[in-house]
Design a protein around this motif. Structure first.
Motif, PDB file in Angstrom:
ATOM      1  N   VAL A 112      41.335  57.265  25.580  1.00  0.00           N
ATOM      2  CA  VAL A 112      41.610  55.943  26.155  1.00  0.00           C
ATOM      3  C   VAL A 112      40.263  55.365  26.595  1.00  0.00           C
ATOM      4  N   PRO A 113      39.912  54.176  26.121  1.00  0.00           N
ATOM      5  CA  PRO A 113      38.559  53.653  26.368  1.00  0.00           C
ATOM      6  C   PRO A 113      38.228  53.572  27.864  1.00  0.00           C
ATOM      7  N   HIS A 114      36.976  53.890  28.186  1.00  0.00           N
ATOM      8  CA  HIS A 114      36.542  53.919  29.575  1.00  0.00           C
ATOM      9  C   HIS A 114      36.764  52.603  30.327  1.00  0.00           C
ATOM     10  N   PRO A 115      36.575  51.434  29.669  1.00  0.00           N
ATOM     11  CA  PRO A 115      36.817  50.183  30.390  1.00  0.00           C
ATOM     12  C   PRO A 115      38.230  50.053  30.965  1.00  0.00           C
ATOM     13  N   GLN A 116      39.180  50.775  30.385  1.00  0.00           N
ATOM     14  CA  GLN A 116      40.529  50.740  30.955  1.00  0.00           C
ATOM     15  C   GLN A 116      40.548  51.353  32.354  1.00  0.00           C
ATOM     16  N   TRP A 117      39.722  52.386  32.557  1.00  0.00           N
ATOM     17  CA  TRP A 117      39.581  52.964  33.901  1.00  0.00           C
ATOM     18  C   TRP A 117      38.952  51.949  34.840  1.00  0.00           C
ATOM     19  N   GLU A 118      37.878  51.294  34.352  1.00  0.00           N
ATOM     20  CA  GLU A 118      37.163  50.348  35.205  1.00  0.00           C
ATOM     21  C   GLU A 118      38.045  49.169  35.584  1.00  0.00           C
ATOM     22  N   ALA A 119      38.752  48.629  34.581  1.00  0.00           N
ATOM     23  CA  ALA A 119      39.570  47.456  34.857  1.00  0.00           C
ATOM     24  C   ALA A 119      40.656  47.791  35.873  1.00  0.00           C
ATOM     25  N   SER A 120      41.277  48.965  35.730  1.00  0.00           N
ATOM     26  CA  SER A 120      42.358  49.303  36.655  1.00  0.00           C
ATOM     27  C   SER A 120      41.810  49.684  38.032  1.00  0.00           C
ATOM     28  N   ALA A 121      40.612  50.290  38.066  1.00  0.00           N
ATOM     29  CA  ALA A 121      40.001  50.593  39.367  1.00  0.00           C
ATOM     30  C   ALA A 121      39.655  49.299  40.088  1.00  0.00           C
ATOM     31  N   ALA A 122      39.143  48.321  39.325  1.00  0.00           N
ATOM     32  CA  ALA A 122      38.741  47.054  39.935  1.00  0.00           C
ATOM     33  C   ALA A 122      39.943  46.295  40.483  1.00  0.00           C
ATOM     34  N   LEU A 123      41.143  46.628  39.996  1.00  0.00           N
ATOM     35  CA  LEU A 123      42.357  45.990  40.502  1.00  0.00           C
ATOM     36  C   LEU A 123      42.962  46.788  41.655  1.00  0.00           C
TER      37      LEU A 123
END
Lengths: 218, 243
Positions: A112-123
């Motif tokens: 699962v691409p790393h930006p998915q972690w970042e986007a959900s963490a940022a939310l």
């Protein structure tokens, strides 16, 4: 006294296939639980846990299923724990399945691409919420085809427990052969039954794989 | 009282120091553009503001939440600070509505109905009300980016960060995203934008910061900064960097 290979013998073999299925289901459910825990541990943020799970996977994947079986049947018996063959078979197949499923699922989680972690963490999602709502749903889609493919391997590998006397499909064939001395007929029937179990699963795996590429999320 | 306060922030990747003691402040309702060459630390600075990048020393205060090297209080801060990325990063397994509703529901604890209302409102704000049931994959890049903006807005943040949000878009799609940003700015949202759109920065940002080699090199009201750059580095950047 030599028996003929007739309808009774056929039915005996056919019915024994249920133990093959039962063993597969046990290994799949218990191994699924192991595998899930192992996969999450392998991607844990705590290095000691990661290493431990990695070592465990290395062990399970680097050792023949037969050795896991002997260890849980004969090994534990030496340690004073006398397990019925069926239980020992279930345990060793579950360990085996857990090791492989854990590694398949770890790969799926990590793809699962790393930006998915970042986007959900940022939310402002917690780590558990990230897994539950964002990462795992995507990982499941990635993991489904190889998981179903592994089930085929699992079905065939249950044959190994015939060695400790569990009368599943392979062992039933062996018993009938000993009584009839018609190995070609007997094992052709056994092979055909394995095929009838495995082939539809393979087809399913292939269809899922195609669906993953062409399909739409949902 | 500034809504963003950055004091002497240092950020290293291994031996490489990306931010070498950055200090700045942003007032409520202010629109600030951050420009500079790639590698100047502008995106890193933005990502530090909501804790996506931990800092080694210094202090960041955003909307009343203090971020220091310990990284505590991150989630509280992130409820008040939205970020939009260059690559949209929508959740591909969820429809547009669910993309937007997820965080209000699970991070803020809103009911499904309230979250849905927010999704409808923010989608209308970015001009995509009719796409509420669409899958992200079926949207153009510009539409995906506007959904990503709506997703951030649904948290009703006090500060919005935009990290090169038009850089991945075809030229004919950047306009719709920039228009969305401009409308947000007019509505009084506090915004920090890392951008390569110089004309847009000059027109929309109240103030522009030029970053150079990990430091805040020059800053001022956008019109003055673009019209009469004081430092050689900014003059060179503007001469070569204007697209």
């Amino acid at each position: 006294m030599i028996r003929q290979f007739g309808i009774d013998e056929f039915i005996f073999i056919l019915l024994s296939a249920r133990w093959t299925l039962v063993l597969t289901l046990i290994a799949l459910s218990l191994g699924g639980v192991f595998g899930f825990v192992i996969a999450l541990t392998r991607v844990s943020r705590f290095a000691p846990l990661r290493l431990l799970a990695g070592a465990w996977i290395g062990l399970v994947q680097g050792v023949p299923v037969l050795m896991l079986l002997f260890l849980s049947y004969f090994g534990l018996a030496l340690a004073g724990l006398d397990l019925p063959p069926m239980i020992a078979a279930g345990i060793s197949l579950s360990l085996y399945a857990g090791g492989f499923l854990g590694e398949i699922w770890r790969g799926a989680i990590q793809s699962v691409p790393h930006p998915q972690w970042e986007a959900s963490a940022a939310l402002a999602l917690t780590r558990a919420q990230q897994y539950r709502y964002v990462i795992l749903p995507q990982a499941v889609r990635i993991a489904t085809p190889p998981t179903v493919g592994f089930v085929v391997q699992l079905v065939k590998n249950t044959a190994i427990v015939s060695i400790i006397g569990v009368v599943e499909l392979a062992r039933a064939g062996n018993l009938i052969n000993n009584a009839t001395f018609q190995p070609f007929k007997v094992f052709a029937v056994v092979a055909l039954i394995y095929f009838c179990i495995c082939w539809p699963i393979s087809l399913l795996a292939r269809r899922l794989e195609r669906g993953m590429h062409a399909g739409r999320p949902g | 009282m500034p809504v963003v306060q950055v004091d002497q922030v240092h950020k290293r990747y291994g031996p490489l120091e990306v931010l070498k003691g950055v200090s700045m402040a942003v007032e409520r309702g202010e629109v600030v553009a951050i420009i500079g060459r790639s590698g100047s630390g502008k995106s890193t600075l933005l990502r530090c503001l909501n804790g996506l990048e931990p800092i080694q020393s210094g202090r960041i205060e955003v909307a009343g939440h203090v971020l220091d090297a310990s990284g505590r209080g991150l989630r509280a801060l992130r409820k008040d600070v939205g970020i939009v990325f260059q690559s949209y990063n929508l959740f591909p397994h969820l429809r547009v509505a669910e993309n937007i509703m997820l965080a209000p529901r699970v991070a803020l604890g809103l009911s499904k109905r309230d979250a849905r209302a927010r999704a409808e409102a923010t989608l209308a704000q970015v001009g995509l009300a009719e796409k509420i049931e669409a899958w992200p994959d079926n949207l153009s890049g510009g539409q995906q980016q506007r959904v990503a903006i709506a997703r951030s807005l649904a948290m009703q943040p006090k500060v919005m960060l935009f990290d090169e949000v038009t850089s991945a878009l075809d030229p004919e799609l950047t306009g719709e995203v920039l228009a969305t940003l401009e409308a947000l700015a007019r509505d009084g949202m506090t915004m920090l934008l890392v951008t390569h759109e110089m004309a847009f920065a000059r027109r929309v940002a109240h103030r522009t910061i030029f970053m150079h080699q990990g430091l805040l090199h020059e800053e001022g009201p956008s019109e003055a900064l673009f019209g009469a750059p004081r430092t050689l580095e900014l003059r060179q950047f503007l001469a070569g960097g204007l697209k």
